[in-house]
Design a protein around this motif. Sequence first.
Motif, PDB file in Angstrom:
ATOM      1  N   MET A  11       0.844  -1.194   0.000  1.00 28.61           N
ATOM      2  CA  MET A  11       0.000   0.000   0.000  1.00 28.61           C
ATOM      3  C   MET A  11       0.881   1.246   0.000  1.00 28.61           C
ATOM      4  SD  MET A  11      -3.225  -0.917   0.077  1.00 28.61           S
ATOM      5  CE  MET A  11      -4.144   0.416   0.827  1.00 28.61           C
ATOM      6  N   LEU A  12       0.425   2.288  -0.708  1.00 24.91           N
ATOM      7  CA  LEU A  12       1.142   3.541  -0.693  1.00 24.91           C
ATOM      8  C   LEU A  12       1.020   4.184   0.690  1.00 24.91           C
ATOM      9  CD1 LEU A  12       0.015   5.003  -4.111  1.00 24.91           C
ATOM     10  CD2 LEU A  12       2.304   4.301  -3.524  1.00 24.91           C
TER      11      LEU A  12
ATOM     12  N   HIS B 114       0.621   7.306   2.614  1.00 25.34           N
ATOM     13  CA  HIS B 114       0.240   8.685   2.356  1.00 25.34           C
ATOM     14  C   HIS B 114       0.793   9.628   3.428  1.00 25.34           C
ATOM     15  CE1 HIS B 114      -3.423   7.147  -0.120  1.00 25.34           C
ATOM     16  NE2 HIS B 114      -2.263   6.821  -0.643  1.00 25.34           N
TER      17      HIS B 114
ATOM     18  N   ASP C 196       8.265   0.989  -2.033  1.00 23.51           N
ATOM     19  CA  ASP C 196       6.895   0.670  -2.423  1.00 23.51           C
ATOM     20  C   ASP C 196       6.790   0.406  -3.923  1.00 23.51           C
ATOM     21  OD1 ASP C 196       3.843   0.834  -1.665  1.00 23.51           O
ATOM     22  OD2 ASP C 196       4.083   2.031  -3.479  1.00 23.51           O
TER      23      ASP C 196
ATOM     24  N   ARG D 114     -11.995   7.974 -10.345  1.00 22.19           N
ATOM     25  CA  ARG D 114     -12.148   7.087  -9.193  1.00 22.19           C
ATOM     26  C   ARG D 114     -13.402   6.219  -9.321  1.00 22.19           C
ATOM     27  NH1 ARG D 114     -10.470   7.391  -4.138  1.00 22.19           N
ATOM     28  NH2 ARG D 114      -9.968   9.605  -4.227  1.00 22.19           N
TER      29      ARG D 114
ATOM     30  N   GLU E 188      -6.403  -1.644  -8.233  1.00 22.87           N
ATOM     31  CA  GLU E 188      -6.241  -1.188  -6.851  1.00 22.87           C
ATOM     32  C   GLU E 188      -5.116  -0.160  -6.759  1.00 22.87           C
ATOM     33  OE1 GLU E 188      -7.550  -3.392  -3.360  1.00 22.87           O
ATOM     34  OE2 GLU E 188      -8.748  -2.036  -4.589  1.00 22.87           O
ATOM     35  N   ARG E 189      -4.046  -0.388  -7.502  1.00 24.82           N
ATOM     36  CA  ARG E 189      -2.911   0.544  -7.509  1.00 24.82           C
ATOM     37  C   ARG E 189      -3.342   1.904  -8.041  1.00 24.82           C
ATOM     38  NH1 ARG E 189       2.065   0.588  -5.005  1.00 24.82           N
ATOM     39  NH2 ARG E 189       3.566   1.820  -6.172  1.00 24.82           N
TER      40      ARG E 189
ATOM     41  N   GLU F  75      -5.133   3.818  -5.435  1.00 28.59           N
ATOM     42  CA  GLU F  75      -4.205   4.346  -4.435  1.00 28.59           C
ATOM     43  C   GLU F  75      -3.511   5.603  -4.949  1.00 28.59           C
ATOM     44  OE1 GLU F  75      -1.504   1.253  -3.410  1.00 28.59           O
ATOM     45  OE2 GLU F  75      -3.056  -0.085  -2.640  1.00 28.59           O
TER      46      GLU F  75
ATOM     47  N   ASP G 236      -5.802   8.515  -4.758  1.00 33.24           N
ATOM     48  CA  ASP G 236      -5.810   8.989  -3.366  1.00 33.24           C
ATOM     49  C   ASP G 236      -4.590   9.870  -3.083  1.00 33.24           C
ATOM     50  OD1 ASP G 236      -8.139   7.677  -2.732  1.00 33.24           O
ATOM     51  OD2 ASP G 236      -7.152   5.951  -1.787  1.00 33.24           O
ATOM     52  N   LEU G 237      -3.441   9.434  -3.570  1.00 33.51           N
ATOM     53  CA  LEU G 237      -2.198  10.166  -3.345  1.00 33.51           C
ATOM     54  C   LEU G 237      -2.275  11.552  -3.988  1.00 33.51           C
ATOM     55  CD1 LEU G 237       0.739   9.826  -2.195  1.00 33.51           C
ATOM     56  CD2 LEU G 237       1.403   9.205  -4.521  1.00 33.51           C
TER      57      LEU G 237
END
Length: 271
Positions: free
Chosen positions: A1-2, A4, A18, A214, A253-254, A257, A260-261
């Motif tokens: 997971m990234l 954040h 990562d 998204r 999923e990536r 993420e 989100d970042l």
Amino acid sequence: MLNHNMANPNPIVTRSLDEIRFWSRIMKEHALFLSLGFTHEQSQLIAEAQQFIDLFERIEEKLSKYSVNTDIRQIQAFNNEVYQAAVAIWSYKRKVLGLTLRCEIRTNNYALLIDHVSREAAYFANRLKDLNEGRLAPEPDTIIQENLFFLRIMADHAKFIGHLLDPSERKLVEQAREFSHDFDQLVFQAIDLDSMRPQSQTEPILDQFLDQNRVSVASLRDFKKTARDLIEACRIKSNIHPLLADHTFREAERFLEIIDLFESHLSNNNR
């Protein structure tokens, strides 16, 4: 997971580990999928693919020895090492693509799939290069370009799924076709937005762009998860390897993420 929050004093280390953790596994699986698509007489190409599987397994083993507290110079050296591996597998993939397009080999690998996996190798190499040059925080044009890259990846996935499902799976084939169309439209929209720079570099437009992506990616992610679970349970007919189904799910999923970042970065800039 990234990560954040990135509590580590040097976020370059955290992000480097990562990126390598995620993409090295992807590269290893690419080599496997290509090898499965070759015919038995293409033994040299199969052997080369196996060499890349072994190479990225060694990278994964070495990765386990590092942590977020590792000295930045060690990580930069590791990044350089993995960069060379990413460039090497990119070159291999482009060689296979050339052989395919010139009809020098006949395989079960689609030309678009070979191009697709080579684009991901180039992306991986470029990420490592950026990190070693200290580029971490995304700029608005980077946000658009990165989304464009991943939107095209998602569109490709939908096409591959549609073509690898058994034709009798009519409902799933139609769903995959609809996702392919939707993501093609998002790709064109991202290209339009990219051509409007710098005028497009306003927070509301980028926020809307990310929100729209998204929703679409989450929907495709859920479709991939359902397909993966059905394939693993042998409940649908297809030529899709269970690992390939999981592979495409992880890439969706990536992408979520990364969205989100980017949204976190935009939000921090507004404070």
